[in-house]
Structure formats: structure tokens, C-alpha cells
Design an enzyme around this catalytic site. Structure first.
Site, PDB file in Angstrom:
ATOM      1  N   ARG A  98       0.962  -1.142  -0.025  1.00 26.91           N
ATOM      2  CA  ARG A  98       0.062  -0.080   0.135  1.00 26.91           C
ATOM      3  C   ARG A  98       0.761   1.069   0.203  1.00 26.91           C
ATOM      4  O   ARG A  98       1.865   1.378   0.944  1.00 26.91           O
ATOM      5  CB  ARG A  98      -0.804   0.054   1.198  1.00 26.91           C
ATOM      6  CG  ARG A  98      -1.628   1.343   1.552  1.00 26.91           C
ATOM      7  CD  ARG A  98      -2.627   1.492   0.459  1.00 26.91           C
ATOM      8  NE  ARG A  98      -3.592   2.690   0.707  1.00 26.91           N
ATOM      9  CZ  ARG A  98      -3.039   3.969   0.610  1.00 26.91           C
ATOM     10  NH1 ARG A  98      -2.288   4.437  -0.143  1.00 26.91           N
ATOM     11  NH2 ARG A  98      -4.081   5.032   0.856  1.00 26.91           N
ATOM     12  N   HIS A 101       1.725   7.013   1.467  1.00 29.43           N
ATOM     13  CA  HIS A 101       0.778   8.121   1.683  1.00 29.43           C
ATOM     14  C   HIS A 101       0.750   8.563   2.942  1.00 29.43           C
ATOM     15  O   HIS A 101       1.327   8.304   3.680  1.00 29.43           O
ATOM     16  CB  HIS A 101      -0.223   7.352   1.124  1.00 29.43           C
ATOM     17  CG  HIS A 101      -1.019   6.334   2.074  1.00 29.43           C
ATOM     18  ND1 HIS A 101      -0.409   5.215   2.462  1.00 29.43           N
ATOM     19  CD2 HIS A 101      -1.907   6.594   2.924  1.00 29.43           C
ATOM     20  CE1 HIS A 101      -1.149   4.607   3.339  1.00 29.43           C
ATOM     21  NE2 HIS A 101      -2.051   5.675   3.620  1.00 29.43           N
ATOM     22  N   HIS A 103      -3.009  10.921   5.114  1.00 32.18           N
ATOM     23  CA  HIS A 103      -4.378  11.462   4.963  1.00 32.18           C
ATOM     24  C   HIS A 103      -4.562  12.306   6.437  1.00 32.18           C
ATOM     25  O   HIS A 103      -3.743  12.207   7.390  1.00 32.18           O
ATOM     26  CB  HIS A 103      -5.298  10.253   5.027  1.00 32.18           C
ATOM     27  CG  HIS A 103      -4.694   8.956   5.606  1.00 32.18           C
ATOM     28  ND1 HIS A 103      -4.975   8.990   7.081  1.00 32.18           N
ATOM     29  CD2 HIS A 103      -4.428   7.948   5.203  1.00 32.18           C
ATOM     30  CE1 HIS A 103      -4.159   7.766   7.519  1.00 32.18           C
ATOM     31  NE2 HIS A 103      -3.891   7.040   6.211  1.00 32.18           N
ATOM     32  N   GLU A 107      -4.834   7.008  11.673  1.00 31.64           N
ATOM     33  CA  GLU A 107      -5.183   5.405  11.081  1.00 31.64           C
ATOM     34  C   GLU A 107      -4.841   4.642  12.132  1.00 31.64           C
ATOM     35  O   GLU A 107      -3.645   4.675  12.602  1.00 31.64           O
ATOM     36  CB  GLU A 107      -4.297   5.236   9.989  1.00 31.64           C
ATOM     37  CG  GLU A 107      -4.065   3.887   9.611  1.00 31.64           C
ATOM     38  CD  GLU A 107      -3.434   3.653   8.352  1.00 31.64           C
ATOM     39  OE1 GLU A 107      -3.520   4.273   7.350  1.00 31.64           O
ATOM     40  OE2 GLU A 107      -2.744   2.618   8.130  1.00 31.64           O
ATOM     41  N   HIS A 146       3.074   6.962   5.727  1.00 30.35           N
ATOM     42  CA  HIS A 146       3.436   5.908   6.050  1.00 30.35           C
ATOM     43  C   HIS A 146       3.302   4.902   4.832  1.00 30.35           C
ATOM     44  O   HIS A 146       2.928   5.344   3.973  1.00 30.35           O
ATOM     45  CB  HIS A 146       2.589   5.378   7.240  1.00 30.35           C
ATOM     46  CG  HIS A 146       1.238   5.631   7.055  1.00 30.35           C
ATOM     47  ND1 HIS A 146       0.397   6.855   7.136  1.00 30.35           N
ATOM     48  CD2 HIS A 146       0.167   4.829   6.539  1.00 30.35           C
ATOM     49  CE1 HIS A 146      -0.697   6.888   6.978  1.00 30.35           C
ATOM     50  NE2 HIS A 146      -1.187   5.485   6.483  1.00 30.35           N
ATOM     51  N   GLU A 169     -10.599   6.208   1.483  1.00 33.32           N
ATOM     52  CA  GLU A 169      -9.619   5.609   1.100  1.00 33.32           C
ATOM     53  C   GLU A 169      -9.042   5.797  -0.230  1.00 33.32           C
ATOM     54  O   GLU A 169      -7.727   5.955  -0.716  1.00 33.32           O
ATOM     55  CB  GLU A 169      -9.802   4.274   1.418  1.00 33.32           C
ATOM     56  CG  GLU A 169      -8.538   3.273   1.013  1.00 33.32           C
ATOM     57  CD  GLU A 169      -7.284   3.421   1.964  1.00 33.32           C
ATOM     58  OE1 GLU A 169      -7.358   4.246   2.744  1.00 33.32           O
ATOM     59  OE2 GLU A 169      -6.417   2.989   1.416  1.00 33.32           O
TER      60      GLU A 169
END
Ligand code: MN
Ligand code: MN
Length: 387
Positions: A98, A101, A103, A107, A146, A169
């Protein structure tokens, strides 16, 4: 528990009949779906009034398939009441990433199966890398960049929880998408290298992509400006649970995992016949994720309104702040689920403790119950009860 389920002609074909009330379905029917929501089809007689929908199944989510994995999300778009918290179920095969990135919301992650490597760098250049196994959790504060990657074997599957119901997401800050939208001369100036160094940048986002399984964690250790001051990972299964004769609960919040400043959680196990006791949370809505087994929850919403919902593995449940609820194991096997709150600390009010620790004459004046009903209530909370 009193059996108030509908009379059924077949285990998988419940009918909307309760005592003298109701009638068999003669129109279209979906017996498998109805069997998973028996308490919707033929509710307990105590259910009444209107509640928002408090159940969503990941089976009904759009799944985003990518090379090496997938991701599906339950947000305020799928489950309208889920405004304080939402969650993503993600799968990464061995080596799949993944991508790097960040946000806006925090999280909180929980490893459901397998093993994975996670990395992050904080605002002061502190570096973090760790390998995570089943039951391990992590917490990345909002804005901290992360990555997640599946490890040897079959990679991993995990749950991500965000403290914003409208989080999407599909709209995170991705390193590839970010750099694809910055002029190359700016990148050259930023790193002090020629523009040609960036000739092979991806033109669009990677999001989830297949890569090589990384080497040992020690070889992946980057020191940076030192380790993060509050570690982003926590071994939840190493934590001694609150044990009762009908199950157990592991509570994790900022008191035992200081990085979890915005999201608190409980991993609850309820043996067959057991029940998470009647309680409510004065400080937050609750998001639930069902890991194994079957459960039933009634939520009382004040104003004579209460409704009952049934849950299976892979379902998401939700309870608005301060609304009392219980979760009973209705299956033949252990029920295991996560409770999540938008708070730095766990807080629940126990109905049993409230009544037991209120002057008895006052309680009797309301409920006409015998003192013996309250005699066994412990000064220690009993999160999971059962006869
Ligand atoms: Mn993330
Ligand atoms: Mn609860």
C-alpha cells in the site's frame, strides 16, 4: 436468553412470524440474507420505533482490486450513521505494497491474518519500521506519511479505522500522485539534482502494487533523526485481558498505547451463551468490526425506540454515543469482535454497576426488583457476562 426468534420451517428460511403476529412471506424472498438478519425480519417484541441502520457488511462493499491486493471501505457513504469513525478492510499479498501516503484523519490498524511491515517518518524526521503479526495494532497520527507491505507466506489482511466517517481511502495523499503533479524543475531544485533524475516517475498513482518481499526488518531499519518518541505499534495479544467466565476483553487506549491519541479500542471475545453486558459510552460513538462468530445487538435510542441487529464475521456495526447496547453470542462458536471509539480513552457505563451502586430504595421505587438481583454485581466491571 429468551428465544424470541421467528418460528422457522427450515434453519435457513426464517419467516416473519412471532407468536400470533406476522405472516409467511409469499412474495420475493432472499432466505440467505433473511437468515443473517432474523431479528430484523421478526424482531423481539421489545423492539419499537425508528433507528438509523446500524449494520453494514463488507460483502456489500465495492472492492478495489489492484495488483497484489484489494481494499474495500465502510464509511458514512455506505453506513450513513458512521460519521465519527469508519473502516477499511485491506489485503496485501506477500511483497505487495500500500504505497507511501498520508491522510488527514488518524489511522488505527489491526492485523486480522498474516504478517506485514509498516513504516513511517514523523514531522521531526524520526523514523519507524516494524513487522506486525496477527492481533498487532498500529496508530499513525493524521498527516504522518506511512506505508504497509505484506510479508512472506501469504502477506496479510487487516482492518484500518479512521476517526472521520467521511474519510475516503481513494482520496489519500499518494507519493506517486503527488510527484506526478509537481513540475520537474521544482523537484530538481528541491533535491538539488538534474531534472533527468525524475524521468521515470510513474505518471499515475500506484496505490496498491506488487513488489518484492522485503528482507529482514533489521536490514530495513533507517535511523533518520532517531526513533519516534511514542512507538506507533502495539502487541495487543500480549496484553493480559480482563477475563470473565464467559469471555474476555482487551482494552487499548492512550493509557497503555500512548500513540493512540484519537482512537481507543476493545477486542472482545464472547463464548457461546455469553454476552457483552448492557452498557453505553458517554464519550463517543462506537464502530464494531466482527471477526468471527455470530452476534446480536439491541440498541435503545430513548423515546421508546429500540431495534435489534444481527452480525456475522465481516460485518460492521455502529452505536451512536450514549445509546445503551448489549452484544450476545447467538452462535455455536466463540464470537470475537472489535469495538472502536473516537477518543483517547476507553469509557463505558455499566447498567449493572449503576443500579448496584445507587441507593437500593431508590432503585426499588423505579423498578420493583428485589435486592438480590443486584447482590452479585462486582465493584470490578464484568464486560462479558453469562449464566
Ligand atoms: Mn494510511
Ligand atoms: Mn459498546
Amino acid at each position: 436468553m429468551t428465544q424470541e426468534y421467528s418460528k422457522t420451517t427450515h434453519h435457513n428460511s426464517p419467516e416473519p412470524i412471532r407468536g400470533e403476529e406476522g405472516a409467511p412471506i409469499i412474495g420475493p424472498t432472499n432466505p440467505m440474507r433473511e437468515a443473517q438478519s432474523r431479528d430484523r425480519l421478526a424482531p423481539p417484541s421489545t423492539d419499537n420505533g425508528t433507528l438509523p441502520n446500524l449494520k453494514w457488511s463488507f460483502a456489500d462493499c465495492h472492492n478495489r482490486l489492484e495488483p497484489g491486493g484489494w481494499a474495500r471501505q465502510t464509511t458514512g457513504r455506505e453506513l450513513q450513521i458512521a460519521q465519527a469513525l469508519n473502516c477499511v478492510n485491506m489485503r496485501l499479498k506477500a511483497g505487495a505494497v500500500r504505497e507511501l501516503h498520508w491522510h488527514k484523519p488518524d489511522e488505527w490498524g489491526f492485523v486480522i491474518k498474516g504478517r506485514m511491515r509498516i513504516t513511517a517518518v514523523d514531522q521531526d524526521g524520526h523514523a519507524f519500521q516494524d513487522d506486525m503479526g496477527e492481533g498487532d495494532i498500529w496508530n499513525f497520527p493524521g498527516g504522518i506519511p506511512h506505508s504497509l507491505q505484506g510479508l512472506e507466506g501469504d502477506g496479510s489482511e487487516f482492518l484500518l479505522v479512521f476517526n472521520d466517517g467521511n474519510f475516503n481511502e481513494d482520496e489519500t495523499f499518494l507519493v506517486t500522485d503527488f510527484l506526478a503533479h509537481i513540475p520537474k524543475e521544482v523537484l530538481a531544485k528541491n533535491f538539488g539534482v538534474p531534472e533527468s533524475a525524475f524521468a521515470n516517475l510513474p505518471k499515475k498513482e500506484l496505490y496498491i502494487f506488487q513488489s518484492e518481499v522485503p528482507g529482514p526488518l533489521a536490514a530495513d531499519r533507517v535511523v533518520g533523526a532517531g526513533p519516534v518518541p511514542l512507538t506507533y505499534s502495539h502487541r495487543l495479544m500480549a496484553q493480559e485481558p480482563i477475563r470473565t467466565k464467559s469471555g474476555c476483553a482487551r482494552i487499548v487506549d492512550s493509557s497503555n498505547f500512548p500513540a493512540a491519541e484519537m482512537i481507543a479500542a476493545g477486542l472482545v471475545e464472547v463464548e457461546p451463551g455469553g454476552m457483552r453486558e448492557l452498557h453505553w459510552h458517554p464519550n463517543s460513538d462506537e464502530l464494531q468490526y466482527y471477526i468471527e462468530g455470530e452476534g446480536r445487538m439491541t440498541v435503545y435510542a430513548s423515546g421508546s425506540a429500540a431495534q435489534t441487529f444481527d452480525y456475522q464475521a465481516g460485518d460492521v456495526g455502529y452505536v451512536p454515543k450514549s445509546m445503551p447496547h448489549y452484544i450476545a453470542n447467538t452462535g455455536m462458536t466463540r464470537l470475537r469482535y472489535l469495538e472502536l471509539w473516537q477518543s483517547d480513552h476507553f469509557s463505558d457505563v455499566s447498567l449493572a454497576q449503576w443500579l448496584a451502586f445507587t441507593p437500593y430504595e431508590l432503585v426499588k421505587a423505579h423498578l420493583n426488583i428485589d435486592k438480590s438481583v443486584l447482590a452479585k454485581v462486582s465493584t470490578q466491571k464484568t464486560p462479558v457476562v453469562g449464566l
